[in-house]
Design a protein around this motif. Structure first.
Motif, PDB file in Angstrom:
ATOM      1  N   PRO A  12       0.800  -1.230   0.000  1.00  0.00           N
ATOM      2  CA  PRO A  12       0.000   0.000   0.000  1.00  0.00           C
ATOM      3  C   PRO A  12       0.831   1.278   0.000  1.00  0.00           C
ATOM      4  O   PRO A  12       0.294   2.346  -0.284  1.00  0.00           O
ATOM      5  N   ASP A  13       2.116   1.179   0.325  1.00  0.00           N
ATOM      6  CA  ASP A  13       2.953   2.380   0.362  1.00  0.00           C
ATOM      7  C   ASP A  13       3.454   2.805  -1.011  1.00  0.00           C
ATOM      8  O   ASP A  13       4.059   3.876  -1.154  1.00  0.00           O
ATOM      9  N   ILE A  14       3.248   1.962  -2.027  1.00  0.00           N
ATOM     10  CA  ILE A  14       3.660   2.329  -3.389  1.00  0.00           C
ATOM     11  C   ILE A  14       2.592   3.245  -3.981  1.00  0.00           C
ATOM     12  O   ILE A  14       1.458   2.835  -4.206  1.00  0.00           O
ATOM     13  N   ASP A  15       2.961   4.489  -4.233  1.00  0.00           N
ATOM     14  CA  ASP A  15       2.002   5.494  -4.688  1.00  0.00           C
ATOM     15  C   ASP A  15       1.755   5.448  -6.190  1.00  0.00           C
ATOM     16  O   ASP A  15       0.626   5.621  -6.647  1.00  0.00           O
ATOM     17  N   LEU A  16       2.809   5.235  -6.951  1.00  0.00           N
ATOM     18  CA  LEU A  16       2.705   5.300  -8.416  1.00  0.00           C
ATOM     19  C   LEU A  16       3.505   4.169  -9.027  1.00  0.00           C
ATOM     20  O   LEU A  16       4.688   3.994  -8.724  1.00  0.00           O
ATOM     21  N   THR A  17       2.858   3.382  -9.881  1.00  0.00           N
ATOM     22  CA  THR A  17       3.512   2.308 -10.625  1.00  0.00           C
ATOM     23  C   THR A  17       3.494   2.658 -12.103  1.00  0.00           C
ATOM     24  O   THR A  17       2.458   3.065 -12.642  1.00  0.00           O
ATOM     25  N   LEU A  18       4.640   2.491 -12.758  1.00  0.00           N
ATOM     26  CA  LEU A  18       4.761   2.718 -14.202  1.00  0.00           C
ATOM     27  C   LEU A  18       5.001   1.384 -14.894  1.00  0.00           C
ATOM     28  O   LEU A  18       5.886   0.620 -14.499  1.00  0.00           O
ATOM     29  N   SER A  19       4.184   1.106 -15.922  1.00  0.00           N
ATOM     30  CA  SER A  19       4.281  -0.149 -16.666  1.00  0.00           C
ATOM     31  C   SER A  19       4.186   0.120 -18.168  1.00  0.00           C
ATOM     32  O   SER A  19       3.913   1.244 -18.597  1.00  0.00           O
ATOM     33  N   GLY A  20       4.372  -0.932 -18.934  1.00  0.00           N
ATOM     34  CA  GLY A  20       4.238  -0.869 -20.392  1.00  0.00           C
ATOM     35  C   GLY A  20       3.655  -2.174 -20.887  1.00  0.00           C
ATOM     36  O   GLY A  20       2.550  -2.563 -20.536  1.00  0.00           O
ATOM     37  N   HIS A  21       4.415  -2.863 -21.744  1.00  0.00           N
ATOM     38  CA  HIS A  21       4.162  -4.250 -22.138  1.00  0.00           C
ATOM     39  C   HIS A  21       3.037  -4.461 -23.139  1.00  0.00           C
ATOM     40  O   HIS A  21       3.202  -5.220 -24.106  1.00  0.00           O
ATOM     41  N   THR A  22       1.894  -3.832 -22.980  1.00  0.00           N
ATOM     42  CA  THR A  22       0.725  -4.192 -23.790  1.00  0.00           C
ATOM     43  C   THR A  22       0.763  -3.601 -25.197  1.00  0.00           C
ATOM     44  O   THR A  22       0.147  -4.138 -26.107  1.00  0.00           O
ATOM     45  N   HIS A  23       1.424  -2.466 -25.380  1.00  0.00           N
ATOM     46  CA  HIS A  23       1.428  -1.685 -26.637  1.00  0.00           C
ATOM     47  C   HIS A  23       0.024  -1.243 -27.036  1.00  0.00           C
ATOM     48  O   HIS A  23      -0.175  -0.756 -28.151  1.00  0.00           O
ATOM     49  N   GLY A  24      -0.966  -1.446 -26.165  1.00  0.00           N
ATOM     50  CA  GLY A  24      -2.344  -1.226 -26.588  1.00  0.00           C
ATOM     51  C   GLY A  24      -2.696  -2.098 -27.774  1.00  0.00           C
ATOM     52  O   GLY A  24      -3.591  -1.782 -28.563  1.00  0.00           O
ATOM     53  N   MET A  25      -1.963  -3.228 -27.892  1.00  0.00           N
ATOM     54  CA  MET A  25      -2.081  -4.171 -29.009  1.00  0.00           C
ATOM     55  C   MET A  25      -1.790  -3.504 -30.366  1.00  0.00           C
ATOM     56  O   MET A  25      -2.057  -4.079 -31.425  1.00  0.00           O
ATOM     57  N   GLN A  26      -1.279  -2.262 -30.319  1.00  0.00           N
ATOM     58  CA  GLN A  26      -0.911  -1.496 -31.524  1.00  0.00           C
ATOM     59  C   GLN A  26      -2.113  -1.233 -32.443  1.00  0.00           C
ATOM     60  O   GLN A  26      -1.951  -0.907 -33.624  1.00  0.00           O
ATOM     61  N   MET A  27      -3.307  -1.373 -31.887  1.00  0.00           N
ATOM     62  CA  MET A  27      -4.488  -1.061 -32.688  1.00  0.00           C
ATOM     63  C   MET A  27      -5.666  -0.780 -31.774  1.00  0.00           C
ATOM     64  O   MET A  27      -5.742  -1.312 -30.659  1.00  0.00           O
TER      65      MET A  27
ATOM     66  N   THR B  43      -9.963  10.673 -26.056  1.00  0.00           N
ATOM     67  CA  THR B  43      -9.888  11.116 -24.672  1.00  0.00           C
ATOM     68  C   THR B  43     -10.944  10.452 -23.810  1.00  0.00           C
ATOM     69  O   THR B  43     -10.667   9.971 -22.709  1.00  0.00           O
ATOM     70  N   ARG B  44     -12.176  10.393 -24.289  1.00  0.00           N
ATOM     71  CA  ARG B  44     -13.278   9.862 -23.484  1.00  0.00           C
ATOM     72  C   ARG B  44     -13.709   8.455 -23.875  1.00  0.00           C
ATOM     73  O   ARG B  44     -14.603   7.879 -23.262  1.00  0.00           O
ATOM     74  N   PHE B  45     -13.104   7.907 -24.898  1.00  0.00           N
ATOM     75  CA  PHE B  45     -13.480   6.550 -25.303  1.00  0.00           C
ATOM     76  C   PHE B  45     -12.252   5.820 -25.826  1.00  0.00           C
ATOM     77  O   PHE B  45     -11.560   6.309 -26.710  1.00  0.00           O
ATOM     78  N   LYS B  46     -11.997   4.663 -25.245  1.00  0.00           N
ATOM     79  CA  LYS B  46     -10.853   3.863 -25.648  1.00  0.00           C
ATOM     80  C   LYS B  46     -11.291   2.413 -25.774  1.00  0.00           C
ATOM     81  O   LYS B  46     -12.019   1.895 -24.925  1.00  0.00           O
ATOM     82  N   ALA B  47     -10.827   1.769 -26.825  1.00  0.00           N
ATOM     83  CA  ALA B  47     -11.124   0.351 -27.025  1.00  0.00           C
ATOM     84  C   ALA B  47      -9.986  -0.282 -27.804  1.00  0.00           C
ATOM     85  O   ALA B  47      -9.422   0.341 -28.705  1.00  0.00           O
ATOM     86  N   SER B  48      -9.649  -1.487 -27.443  1.00  0.00           N
ATOM     87  CA  SER B  48      -8.562  -2.197 -28.105  1.00  0.00           C
ATOM     88  C   SER B  48      -8.712  -3.682 -27.853  1.00  0.00           C
ATOM     89  O   SER B  48      -9.231  -4.089 -26.797  1.00  0.00           O
ATOM     90  N   PRO B  49      -8.252  -4.528 -28.772  1.00  0.00           N
ATOM     91  CA  PRO B  49      -8.229  -5.966 -28.495  1.00  0.00           C
ATOM     92  C   PRO B  49      -7.398  -6.311 -27.267  1.00  0.00           C
ATOM     93  O   PRO B  49      -7.564  -7.389 -26.689  1.00  0.00           O
ATOM     94  N   ALA B  50      -6.513  -5.386 -26.846  1.00  0.00           N
ATOM     95  CA  ALA B  50      -5.704  -5.633 -25.646  1.00  0.00           C
ATOM     96  C   ALA B  50      -6.580  -5.874 -24.422  1.00  0.00           C
ATOM     97  O   ALA B  50      -6.167  -6.570 -23.480  1.00  0.00           O
ATOM     98  N   ARG B  51      -7.789  -5.334 -24.421  1.00  0.00           N
ATOM     99  CA  ARG B  51      -8.691  -5.489 -23.269  1.00  0.00           C
ATOM    100  C   ARG B  51      -9.123  -6.939 -23.070  1.00  0.00           C
ATOM    101  O   ARG B  51      -9.575  -7.314 -21.990  1.00  0.00           O
ATOM    102  N   MET B  52      -8.987  -7.762 -24.103  1.00  0.00           N
ATOM    103  CA  MET B  52      -9.336  -9.169 -23.976  1.00  0.00           C
ATOM    104  C   MET B  52      -8.339  -9.919 -23.089  1.00  0.00           C
ATOM    105  O   MET B  52      -8.639 -10.994 -22.565  1.00  0.00           O
ATOM    106  N   ILE B  53      -7.129  -9.332 -22.940  1.00  0.00           N
ATOM    107  CA  ILE B  53      -6.079  -9.982 -22.150  1.00  0.00           C
ATOM    108  C   ILE B  53      -5.748  -9.188 -20.900  1.00  0.00           C
ATOM    109  O   ILE B  53      -5.555  -9.756 -19.828  1.00  0.00           O
TER     110      ILE B  53
END
Length: 283
Positions: A204-219, A224-234
């Protein structure tokens, strides 16, 4: 057809700079306004030339960062892929240095090696590459960033994933050992499943975590208000900012590409996070 052609010819190089202010009560006042740049997933072995990386470095330096954090996947299959890009990457500037971790591609596990010694040599070469870059490679450890009399720890773990197909090398218990209590803590962890599986439940003491890895599936669709990607399946957390209670996760969409040389809608990213001291708010 036009969208496909754009994705193939320009999408992978359509760099976006995203600015995010985040407020934390535990942040020392000396770090109020501290500019942190988050980059991830360079995948240097995918680039046909050095020029796109030079362009990214120029754009990074224009942001005048206090600190740059790289959250893994410097290469695709083996360390030598990074060699042509070292001179360009050495030009990245940050007042308090550049801190990095390894991603799942940085261990050489997606290449068939003649023997264990060759695999180990590739891993040793990866550590040497970071030394040549002048970046601080965090391997299940933490280091202080000091500004005047104040300091904040940057924690870095080797790759850790809740998905069984990825080999885990990370150990957050080791990485956070002897950390001072009641201070702002920044974690670099390549795979965002680490945050939801372990960080928010046991650290709980970790305030901010930075990650990557998914690439947003590159598609996908990345407005700003709407995001969708096949990455959400995983991945439940596949791009942008997430929060649970007082803890934040930011998932960078990556600078490079892998698998196919294109991006459709989800473009390469340089994230500028401005840390502010005060009562935490959702921005």
């Amino acid at each position: 057809m036009l969208s496909v052609l754009y994705g193939l010819m320009q999408g992978a190089y359509n760099l976006k700079v995203r600015h995010i202010p985040l407020t934390f009560p535990a942040l020392p006042s000396a770090f109020d306004g501290f500019r942190l740049i988050h980059i991830s997933d360079l995948h240097t072995g995918s680039f046909p030339s050095v020029q796109p990386v030079r362009d990214a470095v120029q754009l990074i330096n224009q942001q005048e960062a206090d600190l740059v954090c790289f959250t893994g996947d410097l290469v695709n299959y083996q360390t030598s892929e990074a060699d042509p890009f070292l001179e360009a990457l050495q030009q990245i500037q940050a007042r308090y240095g550049i801190y990095a971790i390894r991603g799942n591609h940085d261990y050489g596990n997606y290449k068939t090696w003649p023997d264990m010694e060759a695999w180990q040599a590739n891993n040793a070469a990866m550590v040497s590459t970071y030394q040549q870059l002048g970046w601080h490679l965090l391997r299940n450890e933490w280091r202080f960033i000091r500004k005047g009399d104040a300091s904040i720890p940057v924690i870095g773990v080797d790759n850790w994933s809740s998905l069984k197909r990825f080999t885990n090398y990370g150990n957050l218990a080791t990485a956070s050992e002897n950390l001072p209590a009641d201070t702002f803590q920044l974690l670099l962890s390549h795979d965002p499943t680490h945050w939801s599986k372990e960080v928010v439940h046991h650290y709980p003491d970790i305030d901010l975590t930075l990650s990557g890895h998914t690439h947003g599936m590159q598609m996908g669709i990345d407005f700003t208000r709407f995001k969708a990607s096949p990455a959400r399946m995983i991945y439940k957390h596949w791009a942008v900012l997430y929060r649970k209670a007082h803890q934040y996760l930011y998932v960078n969409r990556g600078l490079g590409f892998f698998g196919f040389p294109a991006r459709f809608g989800v473009y390469p990213e340089i994230t500028v996070i401005e840390l502010r001291q005060g009562e935490s708010t959702w921005n």
